[in-house]
Design a protein around this motif. Structure first.
Motif, PDB file in Angstrom:
ATOM      1  N   CYS A 347     -69.089  17.477  42.174  1.00 37.75           N
ATOM      2  CA  CYS A 347     -68.101  16.481  42.603  1.00 37.75           C
ATOM      3  C   CYS A 347     -68.705  15.078  42.516  1.00 37.75           C
ATOM      4  O   CYS A 347     -69.912  14.890  42.727  1.00 37.75           O
ATOM      5  CB  CYS A 347     -67.597  16.759  44.028  1.00 37.75           C
ATOM      6  N   LEU A 348     -67.851  14.112  42.185  1.00 39.95           N
ATOM      7  CA  LEU A 348     -68.254  12.711  42.067  1.00 39.95           C
ATOM      8  C   LEU A 348     -67.193  11.831  42.713  1.00 39.95           C
ATOM      9  O   LEU A 348     -66.006  12.168  42.714  1.00 39.95           O
ATOM     10  CB  LEU A 348     -68.411  12.316  40.602  1.00 39.95           C
ATOM     11  N   LYS A 349     -67.643  10.678  43.241  1.00 39.91           N
ATOM     12  CA  LYS A 349     -66.710   9.705  43.801  1.00 39.91           C
ATOM     13  C   LYS A 349     -67.313   8.306  43.697  1.00 39.91           C
ATOM     14  O   LYS A 349     -68.463   8.088  44.083  1.00 39.91           O
ATOM     15  CB  LYS A 349     -66.378  10.030  45.272  1.00 39.91           C
ATOM     16  N   VAL A 350     -66.509   7.373  43.167  1.00 41.49           N
ATOM     17  CA  VAL A 350     -66.928   5.973  43.066  1.00 41.49           C
ATOM     18  C   VAL A 350     -66.224   5.153  44.131  1.00 41.49           C
ATOM     19  O   VAL A 350     -65.010   5.278  44.319  1.00 41.49           O
ATOM     20  CB  VAL A 350     -66.622   5.405  41.668  1.00 41.49           C
ATOM     21  N   GLU A 351     -66.987   4.337  44.841  1.00 48.37           N
ATOM     22  CA  GLU A 351     -66.424   3.433  45.846  1.00 48.37           C
ATOM     23  C   GLU A 351     -67.273   2.166  45.862  1.00 48.37           C
ATOM     24  O   GLU A 351     -68.497   2.238  46.060  1.00 48.37           O
ATOM     25  CB  GLU A 351     -66.411   4.085  47.229  1.00 48.37           C
ATOM     26  N   SER A 357     -72.457  11.627  44.571  1.00 47.36           N
ATOM     27  CA  SER A 357     -72.435  12.912  43.868  1.00 47.36           C
ATOM     28  C   SER A 357     -72.773  14.041  44.833  1.00 47.36           C
ATOM     29  O   SER A 357     -73.681  13.925  45.660  1.00 47.36           O
ATOM     30  CB  SER A 357     -73.429  12.902  42.701  1.00 47.36           C
ATOM     31  N   GLY A 358     -72.015  15.137  44.736  1.00 47.27           N
ATOM     32  CA  GLY A 358     -72.274  16.318  45.555  1.00 47.27           C
ATOM     33  C   GLY A 358     -72.715  17.472  44.673  1.00 47.27           C
ATOM     34  O   GLY A 358     -72.223  17.650  43.552  1.00 47.27           O
ATOM     35  N   LEU A 388     -65.764  15.204  47.512  1.00 41.52           N
ATOM     36  CA  LEU A 388     -66.026  13.910  48.157  1.00 41.52           C
ATOM     37  C   LEU A 388     -64.812  13.004  47.975  1.00 41.52           C
ATOM     38  O   LEU A 388     -64.240  12.936  46.880  1.00 41.52           O
ATOM     39  CB  LEU A 388     -67.246  13.230  47.532  1.00 41.52           C
ATOM     40  N   ILE A 389     -64.404  12.316  49.040  1.00 42.70           N
ATOM     41  CA  ILE A 389     -63.393  11.276  48.934  1.00 42.70           C
ATOM     42  C   ILE A 389     -63.802  10.118  49.848  1.00 42.70           C
ATOM     43  O   ILE A 389     -64.644  10.287  50.745  1.00 42.70           O
ATOM     44  CB  ILE A 389     -61.973  11.762  49.322  1.00 42.70           C
ATOM     45  N   CYS A 390     -63.227   8.958  49.609  1.00 41.94           N
ATOM     46  CA  CYS A 390     -63.480   7.791  50.456  1.00 41.94           C
ATOM     47  C   CYS A 390     -62.187   7.391  51.153  1.00 41.94           C
ATOM     48  O   CYS A 390     -61.111   7.376  50.540  1.00 41.94           O
ATOM     49  CB  CYS A 390     -64.023   6.627  49.632  1.00 41.94           C
TER      50      CYS A 390
END
Length: 502
Positions: A347-351, A357-358, A388-390
């Motif tokens: 999993c990846l999330k950009v913020e 990264s998980g 992952l989320i923001c």
């Protein structure tokens, strides 16, 4: 009340009353068997051998208010004997005080009394009309219980059976709250219990949302769902190796894209749609119809993100591939990968200026988008970090360790709240309901999606599926989507407050 004992010869052989020859040579009257014999002195026998059902365990009360028996004809046999017995009664002194018809037929003594529970003493000879025939019964108390063989075999149980059924009815009616599980018979269109079924007869539970459509064309688990901005097409990817394009107005699949291998993920940003497959990332521009195949020499691609004009792909080998923006004829330029995880990146999330990264290695890493360097590692989870989320200033993660963790910036990121589920978590997605309240969707290994209101984590409802939900996605206009292991893609929508009562 006195009981008369009948003495038997010491060496007398025991012969069952059901095997003794009758006036007609031992033949049973066929009209009696049909319940139609009207003769007072019939030369044929009015006797039916006892049913082989002698085990109390063969009688089981079920929630349908019925009795499960090995011999389904037991009730008809009892009914026939009840009709025939009064015609051959030599005495009426053995009538039960409570109306139990424990009548006797052609017996040496008629002094045994059938009480409310069909008590038969050790020295009392069992009669032909009573099904409480036992040899050398140990005690009177052992025959007085409702579960004794004598009670079940006695004709008096014709009156006790409705009582037991009424008890079963009371217990069944006490089941008021459905269990948190979809009835598998209802799911196959075969449940006969209706409102009395203790399981759910619905694919969701909760208020404020409803199911709009079911799209079933994929053959295996759905791994990604996207609705690109400004598009009327819905895209879904599956482990069957295809990406399907659905018309949002008709619900029909307009086209199918073959990836050549199972799709690990699906991602959309602006006009671009990306699909991750083994050793490749397929990219489509829905405005220009441009298509690109990006080589990903690191096995299966599980997750993708876009940030700071770069495309990131998490792979099975534990590295994160990076493509930077390039010229129009080749907009994706492969750059140096990000290394640090010891397990697959799922999993990846950009913020802001960070990439999170998980991984299967139980860690979350934060990367600086400007330097592409790892700046911190979070180790609070004890199993695979699956999503992952923001949400605002918070990072929310979930894991197969059955927890959802909320991370806040306090110099470094720290887990400030942990929500525990009964089952492992597979994915997260966040959005707002029809009243603009933030809602978190959590996919679990119990084949369901939980809906929680943030920040309280108050439960809002639950979605159910036949198999694990591999993809959840929130779309525009109050839409949200779920895809499960059967290949079913479900479309949901938040209901406007004014329509909740409709």
């Amino acid at each position: 009340m006195a009981f008369k004992a009948v003495k038997r010869p010491a060496n007398r052989s025991e012969i069952s009353v059901y095997s003794r020859p009758g006036p007609g040579g031992g033949a049973v009257c066929k009209f009696f068997q049909q319940g139609k014999c009207t003769r007072i002195e019939c030369r044929f026998s009015h006797i039916v051998a006892p049913t082989p059902l002698t085990n109390p365990r063969a009688l089981v009360w079920t929630k349908e208010e019925t009795i499960t028996r090995r011999d389904k004809n037991i009730e008809s046999i009892v009914a026939q004997k009840t009709m025939a017995t009064p015609k051959r009664m030599p005495s009426q002194q053995s009538m039960a005080n409570n109306g139990s018809m424990a009548t006797q037929k052609s017996m040496p003594s008629q002094q045994s009394v059938a009480n409310k529970q069909s008590v038969a003493t050790k020295d009392t000879v069992a009669t032909q009309g009573s099904m409480a025939t036992q040899k050398s019964m140990p005690s009177q108390q052992s025959l007085a219980t409702k579960n004794s063989i004598a009670t079940q075999k006695s004709i008096a149980t014709q009156q006790s059976i409705p009582t037991q059924k009424s008890i079963a009815t009371q217990k069944n009616n006490a089941i008021l709250k459905p269990l948190e599980k979809v009835c598998k018979f209802w799911a196959n269109g075969k449940c006969m219990k209706g409102d009395r079924c203790p399981y759910l007869h619905s694919w969701f539970r909760g208020d404020g949302f409803s199911m709009l459509a079911k799209l079933q064309d994929h053959k295996k688990m759905v791994t990604g769902i996207v609705l690109p901005e400004g598009s009327s097409k819905l895209y879904s990817a599956s482990k069957d190796g295809t990406v399907r394009v659905w018309d949002c107005h008709t619900g029909h699949c307009g086209s199918v894209i073959n990836l050549g291998g199972e799709a690990g993920c699906l991602f959309s940003k602006g006009p671009w749609v990306f699909a991750g497959a083994p050793n490749v990332v397929e990219a489509w521009n829905i405005q220009t119809n441009a298509e690109f195949s990006l080589s990903a020499p690191a096995a299966q691609v599980h997750a993708m993100e876009v940030g700071n004009e770069m495309l990131f792909a998490g792979t099975q080998e534990g590295i994160i591939l990076v493509w930077k923006d390039g010229p129009e004829d080749n907009p994706f330029q492969l750059a140096a990968p990000l290394e640090g995880h010891t397990g697959a990146v799922v999993c990846l999330k950009v913020e802001a200026d960070r990439l999170y990264s998980g991984s299967v290695d139980h860690t979350i890493r934060a990367w600086d988008l400007n330097t592409l360097q790892s700046i911190m590692t979070l180790n609070a989870h004890s199993d695979v970090v699956t999503s992952l989320i923001c949400w605002g200033q918070f990072l929310i993660s979930c894991s197969l360790d059955c927890t959802i963790k909320v991370w806040a910036e306090k110099g470094n990121l720290e887990a400030t709240y942990t929500h525990t589920q009964e089952h492992g978590l597979l994915g997260l997605s966040g959005g707002a309901d029809a009243e603009a309240k933030p809602v978190l969707l959590c996919s679990c290994k119990d084949n369901s999606v939980w809906l929680y209101e943030l920040p309280s984590f108050a439960e809002r409802g639950r979605l159910f599926a036949k198999e694990e939900v591999g993809a959840i996605q929130v779309g525009p206009g109050g839409l949200f989507f779920s895809g499960d292991g059967t290949g079913l893609l479900s479309v949901w929508k938040w209901v406007e407050p004014g329509l909740l009562s409709v």
